[in-house]
Write an enzyme that holds these catalytic residues in place. Structure first.
Site, PDB file in Angstrom:
ATOM      1  CB  SER A 410      -4.420  -7.660   5.001  1.00 27.71           C
ATOM      2  OG  SER A 410      -5.753  -8.157   5.276  1.00 27.71           O
ATOM      3  CG  HIS A 431      -3.628 -12.714   5.516  1.00 32.83           C
ATOM      4  ND1 HIS A 431      -3.177 -12.478   4.151  1.00 32.83           N
ATOM      5  CD2 HIS A 431      -4.687 -11.692   5.537  1.00 32.83           C
ATOM      6  CE1 HIS A 431      -3.984 -11.534   3.573  1.00 32.83           C
ATOM      7  NE2 HIS A 431      -4.944 -11.221   4.514  1.00 32.83           N
ATOM      8  CD  GLU A 443      -0.536 -14.625   2.512  1.00 31.35           C
ATOM      9  OE1 GLU A 443       0.425 -14.760   1.338  1.00 31.35           O
ATOM     10  OE2 GLU A 443      -1.179 -13.759   2.780  1.00 31.35           O
ATOM     11  CG  ASN A 481      -2.649  -8.717   0.078  1.00 29.50           C
ATOM     12  OD1 ASN A 481      -3.409  -8.717  -0.978  1.00 29.50           O
ATOM     13  ND2 ASN A 481      -3.339  -8.572   1.264  1.00 29.50           N
TER      14      ASN A 481
END
Ligand code: 3H9
Length: 655
Positions: A410, A431, A443, A481
């Site tokens: 991540s 991801h 992702e 993120n």
């Protein structure tokens, strides 16, 4: 046989005294202007020719009609509009039989409902999915479907937009019959039979009886899930009207509601999302590049994430080899995976036979060399660089040279992980979001040296896993993120500046987030982020604005919901504003000499959404994200941003 052309997209031929009208408007036979004109011309052709006894309406390809042409919604209207075509079909004095060669969606089902009978192949499905685009059926669906199948069933279908399979559609009375083969021939025969009878026009059926309490109960259930969106509520209102007022009045009310929704912000946002999803998987640089075949995937690390990925992979027919550190850990991973599959059986979502087939494709091991059969390995181990580098070195040594290696990190740098391997070109990031068998977003991380066919394979695998793939470059936290961090930072600044956690959460929930940010923190637990902040403390720029409130909460043992207290208190498990937290926030402000301001809901939202959009813009400038719409999809599908607001970039144009 005479071949006829009614428009560029509508053709016809006369067979056995019946005019067979075929729509050919790829990709989904939407009712674009030329289709509408062609259908009117076909009806006129039939009216002018006494030797024709009726019509059959069908399409080429595997979709009957995918609905109105969504691309036309933002453009000036072109006559004839669909409601007029639909009424002309219903009013036609010869039978019109719909032969559903595939999905009849939205305006497509409305066309079929206006026909005098409906036959379908077993593969056909029907739906009025307009609410998913912030609309309601605008060509009679809200008035005709209730007349055909009853008010409650129709309302549930329209307000939820759900898809109904051919068999169920037949038992509900939407379809007259399902035919295994020779659809056109059987439809011709039916049209000839109907020509001898009085026509059954759906619009002429009596308005359905209204069982108010059953209707209201079913509507309340659906609207509770709609998070305040307008379209489902309008759908409920219009179906109720179908029971109460004559057809022409109901159709007029439907038209008015449709136009108002079409021009409103929710539908514009949801249409943006519709096209964004179709655009996301397209990467110009990969045109013509074939993905590598993937049938067997390895999953290293069978914790929550790894087992979720395994469930997703087994569910789409892939073979899975799970790897964990010890035979015991591997066996535990297997148990977890089988447990999730069994839950689906227990809830009736999966048959026993399908579950057994899935489990038969699963093996687990604690030996790296057992992964040699894998075409692609996804690592889902603890997010620590040294651990991941060690694993990748070991895998690099045992895998076939053409096998692909994916990291599910991540926050770590996948380029650093790739650099530890002999063939960094075969490394990419995948991801997943937790739980991986449920969350749609994936992702797909293009590392500095990822080979084009490796990236293409990542996208193809995502599609097979039924995930929504968004390509991202390498940056800390990738697209999602990184934006989430900017959003979080801004929320903490807001608290220091004068807002309280529950005020921020209330503003977010009223906007359409399923849960406010601070409630989410408490649910997830505050300790992992605290540990990360402590690790970063030594390298943090002292000039950077830093909000210590979350650290203070953790120092007091307020780790969130599990601890019974975090940003909120949870006496009896119920979230409550805690005066102790308010006092702590106030003293932090005083220490920094900040005079608190008061913020309205709109001001709170403006600051949070602009922070997201600004970070999004930075990602575009840095070439990490390819398009604004990709960023919107990530925030909608990974972080609860309400789809009917279109995403942060759509919401804050030019931020
Ligand atoms: C409506 O009907 C209103 C009426 O009640 C009232 C009117 C007055 N229009 O999804 P895919 C394109 S509202 C224009 O990847 P699949 C799509 O953009 C409509 N274009 O394929 C893509 O283009 P590109 C109610 C459309 O096989 C290509 O087709 N109907 C439309 O995975 C392939 O799409 C709906 O809401 C459209 N209606 O799935 C149904 N539909 O290749 C919406 C698709 O350039 N559509 N395109 O990227 C779907 O759910 C799926 O597309 C469908 C096919 C199941 C049909």
């Amino acid at each position: 046989m005479t071949r006829l052309s009614f428009s560029d997209t509508v053709k016809g031929e006369e067979r056995d005294g019946i005019l067979v009208v075929t729509i050919a408007n790829p990709p989904v036979n939407a009712t674009s202007a030329s289709v509408r004109a062609g259908l009117m011309a076909a009806l006129a052709h039939s009216s002018d020719r006494p030797h024709l006894a009726g019509l059959v309406l069908t399409s080429t390809g595997t979709t009957f009609i995918g609905g109105a042409d969504i691309r036309e919604f933002g453009l000036p209207p072109v006559e004839p509009i669909l409601p007029v075509v639909v009424e002309a079909i219903e009013a036609h004095d010869k039978p019109v039989v719909a032969a559903l060669n595939g999905a009849a969606l939205g305006g497509g089902l409305e066309v079929a409902l206006a026909c005098h009978a409906r036959l379908a192949l077993p593969s056909a499905v029907v739906a009025l999915p307009e609410v998913k685009l912030g609309l309601l059926p605008g060509a009679g669906g809200t008035q005709r479907l209730p007349r055909l199948i009853g008010a409650v069933e129709a309302m549930e279908m329209i307000a939820s937009g759900r898809t109904v399979k051919a068999g169920d559609a037949q038992s509900h009375g939407i379809l007259d019959d399902i035919v295994e083969q020779d659809l056109a021939t059987q439809a011709i025969a039916l049209a000839r039979t109907l020509a001898e009878q009085e026509l059954r026009r759906t619009g002429d059926l009596a308005p359905p009886a209204l069982d108010t309490s059953a209707f209201d109960e079913a509507a309340a259930k659906i609207l509770a899930k709609a998070r305040g969106q307008k379209a489902p509520a309008e759908a409920v209102r219009l179906v109720r009207l179908a029971c109460e007022i004559p057809l022409p009045d109901g159709l007029a009310a439907e038209r008015q509601a449709f136009l108002s929704l079409r021009d409103g912000s929710e539908s514009k946002a949801l249409r943006h999302v519709f096209f964004a999803e179709r655009e996301a998987g397209k990467v110009a640089a990969l045109a013509g590049i074939a993905p590598r075949p993937i049938e067997t995937i390895g999953i290293a690390g069978l914790g929550l994430m790894g087992s979720g990925i395994a469930v997703a992979a087994l569910g789409v027919g892939l073979t899975v080899i799970g790897l964990d550190q010890t035979p015991e850990a591997a066996a535990k991973g297997r148990e977890r995976i089988v447990g999730v599959i069994e839950k689906s059986v227990a809830s009736g979502r999966l048959s026993r036979a399908a579950a057994d087939a899935q489990v038969s494709r699963l093996s687990v091991t604690a030996t790296d060399a057992d992964l040699t059969a894998a075409d692609l390995v996804i690592e889902a181990v603890f997010d620590d660089l040294a651990v991941k580098i060690d694993l990748f070195r070991r895998l690099d040594a045992v895998l076939r040279p053409d096998a692909i290696l994916a990291t599910n990190t991540s926050y770590l740098d996948p380029d650093a992980i790739a650099a530890a391997t002999a063939i960094p070109e075969r490394v990419l990031g995948l991801h997943f979001f937790s739980p991986a068998h449920i969350m749609r977003l994936l992702e797909v991380v293009r590392c500095a040296r990822t080979a084009p066919d490796v990236l293409a394979t990542g996208l193809a695998l995502a599609k097979r896993l039924k995930k929504l793939a968004v390509v991202t470059g390498v940056t800390e936290g990738f697209i999602g993120n990184r934006i989430f961090s900017a959003y979080r930072r801004e929320a903490e600044f807001l608290i220091e500046d004068g807002a309280l956690p529950h005020e921020i959460d209330a503003a977010l929930e009223a906007f359409g987030f399923p849960m406010g940010l601070f409630a989410v923190y408490d649910m997830a637990g505050l300790e992992i982020a605290w540990a990360r902040r402590k690790r970063q403390a030594a390298t943090r720029d002292p000039a950077e604005r830093y909000v210590p409130i979350a650290d203070r909460l953790c120092e007091l043992g307020r780790f969130g919901q599990k601890a019974g207290r975090g940003w909120y208190a949870y006496p009896d498990g119920k979230r409550q504003v805690d005066p102790e937290v308010t006092t702590l926030i106030e003293s932090c402000r005083t220490e920094k000499g900040i005079t608190p301001q008061s913020f309205s809901s709109d001001e709170i939202l403006a600051r949070l959404l602009s922070a997201m959009a600004l970070e999004g813009r930075a990602l575009l400038t840095e070439g990490i994200a390819a398009r604004e719409s990709d960023i919107d999809l990530v925030m909608i599908n990974g972080y609860g941003f309400p789809a009917h607001k279109g995403g942060p970039m759509f919401w804050s144009p030019g931020a």
